[in-house]
Design a protein around this motif. Structure first.
Motif, PDB file in Angstrom:
ATOM      1  N   PHE A 133       5.681 -23.455  -1.048  1.00  9.21           N
ATOM      2  CA  PHE A 133       5.457 -24.560  -0.151  1.00  9.21           C
ATOM      3  C   PHE A 133       4.080 -24.523  -1.730  1.00  9.21           C
ATOM      4  O   PHE A 133       3.344 -25.344  -1.380  1.00  9.21           O
ATOM      5  CB  PHE A 133       5.116 -23.465   0.828  1.00  9.21           C
ATOM      6  CG  PHE A 133       3.870 -24.816   1.800  1.00  9.21           C
ATOM      7  CD1 PHE A 133       3.744 -25.695   2.397  1.00  9.21           C
ATOM      8  CD2 PHE A 133       2.434 -24.250   1.475  1.00  9.21           C
ATOM      9  CE1 PHE A 133       3.499 -26.351   2.736  1.00  9.21           C
ATOM     10  CE2 PHE A 133       1.277 -25.203   1.735  1.00  9.21           C
ATOM     11  CZ  PHE A 133       1.811 -25.954   2.871  1.00  9.21           C
TER      12      PHE A 133
ATOM     13  N   PHE B 192       0.241 -34.331   2.518  1.00  7.14           N
ATOM     14  CA  PHE B 192       0.851 -34.579   4.168  1.00  7.14           C
ATOM     15  C   PHE B 192       1.969 -35.396   4.455  1.00  7.14           C
ATOM     16  O   PHE B 192       2.874 -34.430   5.791  1.00  7.14           O
ATOM     17  CB  PHE B 192      -0.743 -34.406   4.904  1.00  7.14           C
ATOM     18  CG  PHE B 192      -1.500 -33.308   4.335  1.00  7.14           C
ATOM     19  CD1 PHE B 192      -1.176 -32.352   5.101  1.00  7.14           C
ATOM     20  CD2 PHE B 192      -2.334 -33.656   3.935  1.00  7.14           C
ATOM     21  CE1 PHE B 192      -1.370 -31.166   4.531  1.00  7.14           C
ATOM     22  CE2 PHE B 192      -3.279 -32.215   4.123  1.00  7.14           C
ATOM     23  CZ  PHE B 192      -3.236 -30.541   4.298  1.00  7.14           C
TER      24      PHE B 192
ATOM     25  N   TYR C 210       9.721 -32.047   7.342  1.00  8.03           N
ATOM     26  CA  TYR C 210       9.266 -31.632   8.639  1.00  8.03           C
ATOM     27  C   TYR C 210      10.773 -32.836   9.720  1.00  8.03           C
ATOM     28  O   TYR C 210      11.240 -31.687  10.429  1.00  8.03           O
ATOM     29  CB  TYR C 210       8.354 -31.993   9.160  1.00  8.03           C
ATOM     30  CG  TYR C 210       8.534 -31.134  10.594  1.00  8.03           C
ATOM     31  CD1 TYR C 210       9.289 -29.767  10.921  1.00  8.03           C
ATOM     32  CD2 TYR C 210       7.827 -31.479  11.492  1.00  8.03           C
ATOM     33  CE1 TYR C 210       9.456 -29.285  12.021  1.00  8.03           C
ATOM     34  CE2 TYR C 210       7.376 -30.996  13.142  1.00  8.03           C
ATOM     35  CZ  TYR C 210       7.861 -29.950  13.203  1.00  8.03           C
ATOM     36  OH  TYR C 210       7.809 -28.902  14.591  1.00  8.03           O
TER      37      TYR C 210
ATOM     38  N   MET D  75       8.584 -26.644   8.597  1.00  6.07           N
ATOM     39  CA  MET D  75       9.267 -27.693   6.760  1.00  6.07           C
ATOM     40  C   MET D  75      10.495 -26.574   6.829  1.00  6.07           C
ATOM     41  O   MET D  75      11.705 -26.938   6.485  1.00  6.07           O
ATOM     42  CB  MET D  75       8.200 -27.290   6.477  1.00  6.07           C
ATOM     43  CG  MET D  75       7.287 -28.690   6.397  1.00  6.07           C
ATOM     44  SD  MET D  75       6.114 -28.746   4.553  1.00  6.07           S
ATOM     45  CE  MET D  75       7.336 -28.411   3.246  1.00  6.07           C
TER      46      MET D  75
ATOM     47  N   CYS E 267       4.851 -33.914   3.647  1.00  6.28           N
ATOM     48  CA  CYS E 267       5.432 -32.384   4.436  1.00  6.28           C
ATOM     49  C   CYS E 267       5.745 -32.791   6.020  1.00  6.28           C
ATOM     50  O   CYS E 267       6.809 -32.517   6.744  1.00  6.28           O
ATOM     51  CB  CYS E 267       4.213 -31.184   5.605  1.00  6.28           C
ATOM     52  SG  CYS E 267       3.715 -30.829   3.665  1.00  6.28           S
TER      53      CYS E 267
ATOM     54  N   TYR F  98      -5.267 -25.655   5.185  1.00  7.34           N
ATOM     55  CA  TYR F  98      -3.917 -25.544   3.858  1.00  7.34           C
ATOM     56  C   TYR F  98      -4.793 -26.804   3.017  1.00  7.34           C
ATOM     57  O   TYR F  98      -4.182 -26.970   1.422  1.00  7.34           O
ATOM     58  CB  TYR F  98      -2.884 -26.631   4.046  1.00  7.34           C
ATOM     59  CG  TYR F  98      -1.897 -25.615   5.153  1.00  7.34           C
ATOM     60  CD1 TYR F  98      -1.479 -24.865   4.397  1.00  7.34           C
ATOM     61  CD2 TYR F  98      -1.573 -26.201   6.617  1.00  7.34           C
ATOM     62  CE1 TYR F  98      -0.418 -24.400   5.658  1.00  7.34           C
ATOM     63  CE2 TYR F  98      -0.396 -24.899   7.235  1.00  7.34           C
ATOM     64  CZ  TYR F  98       0.151 -24.304   6.476  1.00  7.34           C
ATOM     65  OH  TYR F  98       0.720 -23.354   6.812  1.00  7.34           O
TER      66      TYR F  98
ATOM     67  N   LEU G 129       9.979 -21.592   1.740  1.00  4.24           N
ATOM     68  CA  LEU G 129       8.159 -22.408   1.958  1.00  4.24           C
ATOM     69  C   LEU G 129       7.634 -21.330   3.321  1.00  4.24           C
ATOM     70  O   LEU G 129       6.427 -21.495   3.112  1.00  4.24           O
ATOM     71  CB  LEU G 129       9.157 -23.896   3.089  1.00  4.24           C
ATOM     72  CG  LEU G 129       9.844 -24.450   2.058  1.00  4.24           C
ATOM     73  CD1 LEU G 129      10.604 -25.812   2.809  1.00  4.24           C
ATOM     74  CD2 LEU G 129       8.218 -25.486   1.349  1.00  4.24           C
TER      75      LEU G 129
ATOM     76  N   ILE H 281       2.731 -25.856   9.516  1.00  2.26           N
ATOM     77  CA  ILE H 281       3.558 -26.437   8.066  1.00  2.26           C
ATOM     78  C   ILE H 281       3.821 -25.496   7.819  1.00  2.26           C
ATOM     79  O   ILE H 281       5.680 -27.111   7.931  1.00  2.26           O
ATOM     80  CB  ILE H 281       2.043 -27.756   7.876  1.00  2.26           C
ATOM     81  CG1 ILE H 281       1.313 -28.216   8.772  1.00  2.26           C
ATOM     82  CG2 ILE H 281       2.982 -28.647   6.649  1.00  2.26           C
ATOM     83  CD1 ILE H 281       0.053 -28.649   8.157  1.00  2.26           C
ATOM     84  N   ARG H 282       4.142 -25.191   7.605  1.00  7.44           N
ATOM     85  CA  ARG H 282       4.837 -24.319   6.352  1.00  7.44           C
ATOM     86  C   ARG H 282       6.048 -24.377   7.357  1.00  7.44           C
ATOM     87  O   ARG H 282       6.948 -23.804   6.571  1.00  7.44           O
ATOM     88  CB  ARG H 282       4.074 -23.208   6.268  1.00  7.44           C
ATOM     89  CG  ARG H 282       3.216 -22.619   4.939  1.00  7.44           C
ATOM     90  CD  ARG H 282       3.201 -21.578   4.228  1.00  7.44           C
ATOM     91  NE  ARG H 282       2.250 -21.372   4.927  1.00  7.44           N
ATOM     92  CZ  ARG H 282       1.601 -20.111   5.106  1.00  7.44           C
ATOM     93  NH1 ARG H 282       1.971 -19.041   4.097  1.00  7.44           N
ATOM     94  NH2 ARG H 282       1.402 -19.279   6.292  1.00  7.44           N
TER      95      ARG H 282
END
Length: 361
Positions: free
Chosen positions: A97, A114, A121, A162, A117, A77, A188, A158-159
């Motif tokens: 995203f 980050f 989350y 989220m 993110c 990322y 996302l 991460i995607r």
């Protein structure tokens, strides 16, 4: 950024934090029966304090971690972030995203990106828990973060993480707010099409017993047809890397999600089904929301069974495991069915969190 925690110990620190709070809450609820089953007017001050503490700690630890490949895809990322900062335009399937990353790249703020993110989350899970369980939200929140994939999707996938959190929040609303959040979740990460379709099916009359039947059929098909995962990889529109995973099957036999048919994880995923079936069919304790969230979990987990032999199938397991805690905690908080329900609650919470903790050592 947090530099004083060694990168190789970061997962242990975060998972230990969750385990300690879970243990403290379990001890608390075992001493106070009213701390589990919902009673209007009961404030539960200590559980609330524990809940707020773990929410803030997770936002800080996850959001301010160093940028490093030690956290898996975080490095990839960041590489894309640098490309956007250098002038590249957003691309890729997950438009929302990529657009968010591009915006943060225009001010060259990777650490802020980050952190954002991490907030997306964690915070929706906090809000969803309170919307569903009011003053008892810390109990539901801890169940939502106690599953085995929570940390991995905070720092690596991460995607997916989220998107799943937004979906969890979405199902606590009705009407346009719900569908708007679901659309954002798909933006996302496209894999959220699967739980959203499952939620829609449950909302329009797909019954819990049909969902369980579907789960059993998928389990049998996965066992009887070894190549079913590869066949589905080219047809399911849930992830643009499915075919890539199928192509590299067998190359990652040391990975959690690429060791063939994992009965331990099948049984792990079946626990919420057993809990839900007990409340719905045996005790007849349910409401419209619980029937929908239960069926959504079962349908989504069933599809994962068909993909279980693919490398990195945890990316698809998470589409059900993300709401695993909700399926277990919701009926235990809403309805009294055991004389010592606080002990049942504590055992399930510690067992779920303990399995996750040990599996990641």
């Amino acid at each position: 950024m947090i530099e004083f925690i060694p990168l190789q110990s970061y997962a242990l620190v975060v998972n230990t934090l969750v385990m300690v709070v879970v243990a403290l809450l379990a001890l608390l609820v075992m001493r106070h029966p009213h701390a589990v089953v919902e009673q209007p007017g009961v404030r539960n001050k200590v559980p609330k304090a524990l809940g707020e503490t773990v929410v803030i700690a997770l936002c800080v630890l996850v959001g301010l971690r160093p940028i490093s490949y030690a956290f898996g895809d975080m490095g990839n990322y960041y590489k894309r972030f640098v490309e956007y900062a250098a002038g590249a335009m957003p691309d890729g399937r997950d438009a929302l995203f990529e657009g968010i990353m591009w915006l943060f790249a225009q001010v060259n703020a990777p650490a802020l990106f980050f952190l954002f993110c991490a907030l997306v989350y964690v915070i929706p899970l906090r809000i969803a828990s309170q919307r569903l369980l009011a003053n008892y939200w810390p109990l539901g929140f801890l169940f939502l973060i106690a599953h085995i994939s929570f940390y991995g999707f905070a720092v690596n996938g991460i995607r997916n993480g989220m998107a799943m959190s937004l979906f969890t929040l979405a199902i606590t609303y009705r009407g346009w707010r719900s569908w708007a959040l679901m659309a954002a979740a798909i933006g996302l990460h496209g894999s959220l099409i699967l739980p959203i379709v499952a939620w829609a099916a449950a909302s329009f009359g797909f019954r819990a017993k049909w969902a369980i039947t579907f789960w059993i059929v998928c389990l049998l098909v996965s066992l009887a047809v070894p190549g079913v995962a590869t066949m589905l990889a080219s047809s399911l529109p849930v992830d643009d890397r499915l075919e890539q995973y199928a192509a590299i099957a067998g190359q990652y036999d040391d990975q959690f999600s690429a060791t063939g048919f994992r009965w331990d994880f099948v049984l792990y995923g079946a626990l919420p089904i057993a809990v839900g079936a007990f409340f719905i069919f045996h005790k007849r304790r349910f409401d419209a929301f619980y029937l929908k969230v239960f069926s959504t979990y079962v349908i989504t987990n069933a599809v994962w069974l068909l993909l279980i032999t693919l490398p990195f199938s945890n990316r698809f397991a998470y589409l059900s495991w993300g709401i695993m805690g909700l399926v277990i905690a919701y009926p235990l908080i809403k309805w009294k069915v055991f004389k010592q329900q606080q002990f049942v609650f504590a055992v399930l919470l510690v067992g779920l969190a303990g399995f996750s903790f040990v599996s990641q050592l």
